[in-house]
Design a protein around this motif. Sequence first.
Motif, PDB file in Angstrom:
ATOM      1  N   UNK A 119       0.821  -1.204   0.000  1.00 30.91           N
ATOM      2  CA  UNK A 119       0.000   0.000   0.000  1.00 30.91           C
ATOM      3  C   UNK A 119       0.860   1.260   0.000  1.00 30.91           C
ATOM      4  N   UNK A 120       1.936   1.257   0.753  1.00 26.72           N
ATOM      5  CA  UNK A 120       2.814   2.423   0.785  1.00 26.72           C
ATOM      6  C   UNK A 120       3.487   2.629  -0.573  1.00 26.72           C
ATOM      7  N   UNK A 121       3.911   1.542  -1.212  1.00 22.50           N
ATOM      8  CA  UNK A 121       4.505   1.667  -2.545  1.00 22.50           C
ATOM      9  C   UNK A 121       3.471   2.161  -3.548  1.00 22.50           C
ATOM     10  N   UNK A 122       2.245   1.662  -3.426  1.00 18.11           N
ATOM     11  CA  UNK A 122       1.175   2.110  -4.313  1.00 18.11           C
ATOM     12  C   UNK A 122       0.921   3.605  -4.128  1.00 18.11           C
ATOM     13  N   UNK A 123       0.932   4.062  -2.890  1.00 16.96           N
ATOM     14  CA  UNK A 123       0.712   5.488  -2.633  1.00 16.96           C
ATOM     15  C   UNK A 123       1.793   6.326  -3.313  1.00 16.96           C
ATOM     16  N   UNK A 124       3.056   5.922  -3.158  1.00 15.58           N
ATOM     17  CA  UNK A 124       4.147   6.666  -3.781  1.00 15.58           C
ATOM     18  C   UNK A 124       4.042   6.640  -5.305  1.00 15.58           C
ATOM     19  N   UNK A 125       3.732   5.459  -5.861  1.00 16.18           N
ATOM     20  CA  UNK A 125       3.631   5.337  -7.316  1.00 16.18           C
ATOM     21  C   UNK A 125       2.479   6.179  -7.864  1.00 16.18           C
ATOM     22  N   UNK A 126       1.370   6.227  -7.141  1.00 13.47           N
ATOM     23  CA  UNK A 126       0.215   6.997  -7.607  1.00 13.47           C
ATOM     24  C   UNK A 126       0.518   8.487  -7.593  1.00 13.47           C
ATOM     25  N   UNK A 127       1.176   8.952  -6.541  1.00 10.81           N
ATOM     26  CA  UNK A 127       1.538  10.370  -6.482  1.00 10.81           C
ATOM     27  C   UNK A 127       2.496  10.715  -7.619  1.00 10.81           C
ATOM     28  N   UNK A 128       3.443   9.832  -7.896  1.00 14.20           N
ATOM     29  CA  UNK A 128       4.363  10.053  -9.018  1.00 14.20           C
ATOM     30  C   UNK A 128       3.596  10.076 -10.339  1.00 14.20           C
ATOM     31  N   UNK A 129       2.639   9.154 -10.493  1.00 14.24           N
ATOM     32  CA  UNK A 129       1.830   9.115 -11.719  1.00 14.24           C
ATOM     33  C   UNK A 129       1.055  10.422 -11.879  1.00 14.24           C
ATOM     34  N   UNK A 130       0.480  10.900 -10.799  1.00 12.98           N
ATOM     35  CA  UNK A 130      -0.285  12.153 -10.858  1.00 12.98           C
ATOM     36  C   UNK A 130       0.626  13.313 -11.239  1.00 12.98           C
ATOM     37  N   UNK A 131       1.801  13.386 -10.642  1.00 11.95           N
ATOM     38  CA  UNK A 131       2.732  14.463 -10.960  1.00 11.95           C
ATOM     39  C   UNK A 131       3.117  14.466 -12.437  1.00 11.95           C
ATOM     40  N   UNK A 132       3.200  13.272 -13.020  1.00 18.49           N
ATOM     41  CA  UNK A 132       3.660  13.168 -14.399  1.00 18.49           C
ATOM     42  C   UNK A 132       2.531  13.146 -15.424  1.00 18.49           C
ATOM     43  N   UNK A 133       1.342  12.676 -15.017  1.00 18.76           N
ATOM     44  CA  UNK A 133       0.333  12.340 -16.025  1.00 18.76           C
ATOM     45  C   UNK A 133      -1.021  13.017 -15.854  1.00 18.76           C
ATOM     46  N   UNK A 134      -1.259  13.717 -14.754  1.00 13.23           N
ATOM     47  CA  UNK A 134      -2.592  14.271 -14.522  1.00 13.23           C
ATOM     48  C   UNK A 134      -2.897  15.483 -15.384  1.00 13.23           C
ATOM     49  N   UNK A 135      -1.900  16.029 -16.081  1.00 16.76           N
ATOM     50  CA  UNK A 135      -2.113  17.268 -16.834  1.00 16.76           C
ATOM     51  C   UNK A 135      -3.146  17.106 -17.943  1.00 16.76           C
ATOM     52  N   UNK A 136      -3.216  15.924 -18.558  1.00 16.82           N
ATOM     53  CA  UNK A 136      -4.206  15.725 -19.625  1.00 16.82           C
ATOM     54  C   UNK A 136      -5.623  15.667 -19.076  1.00 16.82           C
ATOM     55  N   UNK A 137      -5.758  15.312 -17.792  1.00 20.02           N
ATOM     56  CA  UNK A 137      -7.073  15.282 -17.163  1.00 20.02           C
ATOM     57  C   UNK A 137      -7.449  16.652 -16.613  1.00 20.02           C
ATOM     58  N   UNK A 138      -6.516  17.255 -15.882  1.00 16.86           N
ATOM     59  CA  UNK A 138      -6.772  18.520 -15.197  1.00 16.86           C
ATOM     60  C   UNK A 138      -5.697  19.540 -15.587  1.00 16.86           C
ATOM     61  N   UNK A 139      -5.764  20.110 -16.780  1.00 22.05           N
ATOM     62  CA  UNK A 139      -4.702  21.028 -17.221  1.00 22.05           C
ATOM     63  C   UNK A 139      -4.588  22.299 -16.390  1.00 22.05           C
ATOM     64  N   UNK A 140      -5.619  22.653 -15.641  1.00 24.36           N
ATOM     65  CA  UNK A 140      -5.564  23.865 -14.827  1.00 24.36           C
ATOM     66  C   UNK A 140      -5.149  23.584 -13.383  1.00 24.36           C
ATOM     67  N   UNK A 141      -4.763  22.344 -13.095  1.00 25.00           N
ATOM     68  CA  UNK A 141      -4.370  21.989 -11.730  1.00 25.00           C
ATOM     69  C   UNK A 141      -2.884  22.195 -11.477  1.00 25.00           C
ATOM     70  N   UNK A 142      -2.139  22.551 -12.501  1.00 21.87           N
ATOM     71  CA  UNK A 142      -0.723  22.862 -12.332  1.00 21.87           C
ATOM     72  C   UNK A 142      -0.584  24.343 -11.995  1.00 21.87           C
ATOM     73  N   UNK A 143       0.231  24.668 -11.018  1.00 22.31           N
ATOM     74  CA  UNK A 143       0.446  26.062 -10.636  1.00 22.31           C
ATOM     75  C   UNK A 143       1.942  26.358 -10.619  1.00 22.31           C
ATOM     76  N   UNK A 144       2.321  27.645 -10.660  1.00 16.50           N
ATOM     77  CA  UNK A 144       3.756  27.997 -10.630  1.00 16.50           C
ATOM     78  C   UNK A 144       4.455  27.565  -9.351  1.00 16.50           C
ATOM     79  N   UNK A 145       3.677  27.323  -8.297  1.00 15.80           N
ATOM     80  CA  UNK A 145       4.270  26.987  -7.006  1.00 15.80           C
ATOM     81  C   UNK A 145       4.499  25.496  -6.805  1.00 15.80           C
ATOM     82  N   UNK A 146       4.083  24.656  -7.792  1.00 16.38           N
ATOM     83  CA  UNK A 146       4.224  23.203  -7.623  1.00 16.38           C
ATOM     84  C   UNK A 146       4.664  22.602  -8.945  1.00 16.38           C
TER      85      UNK A 146
END
Length: 745
Positions: free
Chosen positions: A615-642
């Motif tokens: 579960x801990x590995x899954x949590x880390x992998x999911x956060x990494x996936x979101x950081x790399x791949x969520x832009x096509x789903x939520x293009x306005x969720x990226x901000x200059x501070x993150x």
Amino acid sequence: MKKIAILGGGLGSMTAAFWLTEKPGWQNDYEITVYQLGWRLGGKGASGRDTRPGYGHRILEHGLHIWLGFYDNAFFTMRQMQAGLAALPAPPVQTFSSIDTAFTPQSLVTLQERFEDKWVGWPLLFPPNLDTPGKNQGHASLGDLLSEALGWLRNLHDDFFVELGGSPLETQRHQEHPVIAELAHLAQRVGQPVEGAAGSGHSLLSWVHALMPDLTRLASAELSLAHGVIARALALARDAAQAALGGLAATDLPARRFLTVLDLGCSTVVGVLRDELLTKGFESADSEDFRIWLLRHGAQPTTVESAPVEVIYDLVFGFRDGDTQAHDFAAGTCVRGLLRMIFGYRGHLMFKMNAGMGDAIFTPFYGLLKARGVRFEFFTRVLGLELDASDPKQIGAVRVQQQASVKPEVAARGGYNPLVRVRDLDCWPAQPDFSQLVEGEALQTDPDNPGQPYNLESAWSRWPGVGERKLLRGRHFDLVVLGISVAALPELCAPLLEGSTDWRKMVETVRTTPTQSAQFWLTQSAAELGWEIPEFALQAEQDWRAQHGRDLGVSGLTGAYENPTNTWADMSHLLAEEDWPGEHEPKNVSYLVGPLRAPPTWPSYSDHGYPGRVLEQLRRDTIEWIDQSAAALFPKARTPNYRGALDPKFLLDPTSGRGAERFGQYYRANIDPTERYVLSVAGSTQARIPGQRSGFENLILAGDWTYNRVLNAGCVEATVASGMEAAQCICGYPQHIAGDSDSER
């Protein structure tokens, strides 16, 4: 009176119990007891409410559960169950009053595909119809659905080419082609006028579609030859379109998508006709993977690797051991399911439940069955089945572990109460109600998972239980309904496997895969974060609502996306059934799901820390996936501070964490044998054992891993069909199962 022991409280078991109790006077014939692991019903479909203060009784699922519009038996069972509840003098549980209030339609699906080195959405709106799922209308034959598919391909083809001056292969211009002559002869044979069908402007697909209904006049030998002619004509039309437009596919997205869908559709129909699946049975193609089968019947490699094919595998987690490079889905079962899914749905393509699956489905099952007199023994783990020493064709005993004991005062009030009230629904909590259990205090601290209680649903749990006992044939049961999933059977049914080659073949061949899911509650809606519903879909929704007064279903749902969490769904409609405090009120809840890679060897159950590490590995992998791949789903969720694609400030966090701490949302790794998804890999269909033919006289099987007469795939409809067959085998109810005429066994 026969005593029936139902092992496991998943959908197959509950369906069997329901239909057993639908038979008038069943109480005179049977006593039914359900033995359930842990504190809740549902199996892979169980859901729970987060009862911690500040978490809004949020819904926690095993994954994304969506019912398809062709689930006739599942919706019919739900309607009958709601009728049963309505007939009671007082409601035993608070639940949805009707199918219309329990489900929300979903007609829009967006595929994700790579084009010019970026992800591009491909929205598909499936038109609604006025049929009602589960109303027991006549079930269309697979032949009728194939003809409907041909008509749809004809329209797709002709509409696309009309603006280009006509089909690349009009029949009048190509009278010299051998296939045209064969079609003309076939038309004369079935009494169709050749001149009208082959006139100027008519595509080959139009002629083929016009011929299909009349082929039923032919004798079987002639019909096989006729199907061969139709297959050759379809392949010719497909290849002509490819020759005319293939050069555009690399740069022109509409042309690429047209060719992909035409190639996929034509190659599928060609395969059905060439392999004579309408007469030999669709299961005759189940020895081959769907993608390999498509290639054999002439599909382009680009089609086989396209988003429409990829999403089919995503839908059924069709990857061996969760490896997204190891596609495996039995071709015949796949095609049968696709025909029913795309051309046989009633009302809408899909339906989302309006609460967790536990709340929407298993609460009414529990309430009605308990009111009818079915007994439920929670906190009962099945350890193994034993054969009767005097009659090895009978189950003689079932070993069980009592996981916890109910306090005497709770027992005096009628036993353990598993439900909690959230708003106007009775729901299943995500953890047991420890206050009702003698061992409640001890259960709340698991040394292998600090800060968490013992997981009574995990095979890796250190919790020893409070004792073991045996259920004995003749005393506790006469019949056993085994509803526990196939991956658990090698351990639970060792004596059965030792004496039966059929059982050994089944557990070795019917494969499962672990899966993963994550749920995120956000402070902005999907639209505010950049997800766009296309204008044509919004207009269709508006028109449908104006005409019919109900939703069409165009919220976000996408597949064929970046692995491993290749499917995303906007499930914000569920917020109406959660109960968030005013200062913490989300505007969106998003589900991410996908396959989870299985380990080379599953660890021993004595490795109690294994689930926590996964579960801990899954949590880390999911956060990494979101950081790399969520832009096509939520293009306005990226901000200059993150730097990642989703700034954590958009995540709702009742603990008021900062930065990445806010990613402490909900993650789930479905690794237990009873939770792994049942696959339909090539070669597995014939290894499945029918529920009513277990090989043991007092054992009936129920679940999506058995052979059923409707669809042998891991889905709600297959599970319900199996449960219906189990009940039918015992008591003759239900009298009809929709789609069982499709069966080849």
